[in-house]
Design a protein around this motif. Sequence first.
Motif, PDB file in Angstrom:
ATOM      1  N   THR A 110      95.793 130.292 -32.736  1.00 20.38           N
ATOM      2  CA  THR A 110      97.108 129.751 -32.409  1.00 20.38           C
ATOM      3  C   THR A 110      97.694 130.541 -31.250  1.00 20.38           C
ATOM      4  O   THR A 110      97.776 131.773 -31.309  1.00 20.38           O
ATOM      5  N   ILE A 111      98.107 129.831 -30.209  1.00 27.57           N
ATOM      6  CA  ILE A 111      98.772 130.462 -29.084  1.00 27.57           C
ATOM      7  C   ILE A 111     100.270 130.255 -29.231  1.00 27.57           C
ATOM      8  O   ILE A 111     100.725 129.181 -29.644  1.00 27.57           O
ATOM      9  N   SER A 112     101.031 131.290 -28.915  1.00 27.07           N
ATOM     10  CA  SER A 112     102.477 131.191 -28.996  1.00 27.07           C
ATOM     11  C   SER A 112     103.087 132.119 -27.958  1.00 27.07           C
ATOM     12  O   SER A 112     102.390 132.919 -27.331  1.00 27.07           O
ATOM     13  N   ARG A 113     104.388 131.989 -27.759  1.00 28.71           N
ATOM     14  CA  ARG A 113     105.042 132.842 -26.769  1.00 28.71           C
ATOM     15  C   ARG A 113     106.405 133.266 -27.264  1.00 28.71           C
ATOM     16  O   ARG A 113     107.057 132.562 -28.021  1.00 28.71           O
ATOM     17  N   ASP A 114     106.816 134.443 -26.808  1.00 23.00           N
ATOM     18  CA  ASP A 114     108.144 134.965 -27.069  1.00 23.00           C
ATOM     19  C   ASP A 114     108.814 135.162 -25.723  1.00 23.00           C
ATOM     20  O   ASP A 114     108.516 136.127 -25.009  1.00 23.00           O
TER      21      ASP A 114
END
Length: 122
Positions: free
Chosen positions: A69-73
């Motif tokens: 899973t790719i995610s960003r902050d």
Amino acid sequence: QVQLVESGGGLVQAGGSLRLSCVASRRAFSSYTMGWFRQAPGKEREFVAALRWSGGNAYYADTVKGRFTISRDNAKNTVYLQMNSLKPEDTAVYYCNAGPFTAVTSTGGDYWGQGTHVTVSS
């Protein structure tokens, strides 16, 4: 200047999990699609996952779909790659990448991190 710095690689047993992080310079993070590539020993670099700068849909290679899973902050200018159910064939150097969407989801954008090693033992 665009800078990408990865961290979080290491040695893990098959079935385990790791989370990679990539801290990007503000210019990269607010302008480009962010993605991850990997290169296994003796193989070409391959696309793993990507996420547009505005968020929305994520894109994955078939080999990792359902496990990564790719995610960003945005507050931290950081993109993550959560890797679950790891397999020995996931062993590779993982690279953070930034650039236009069409590039990052194919052969890679112009900006690369230094890479972080992931080793999955059987």
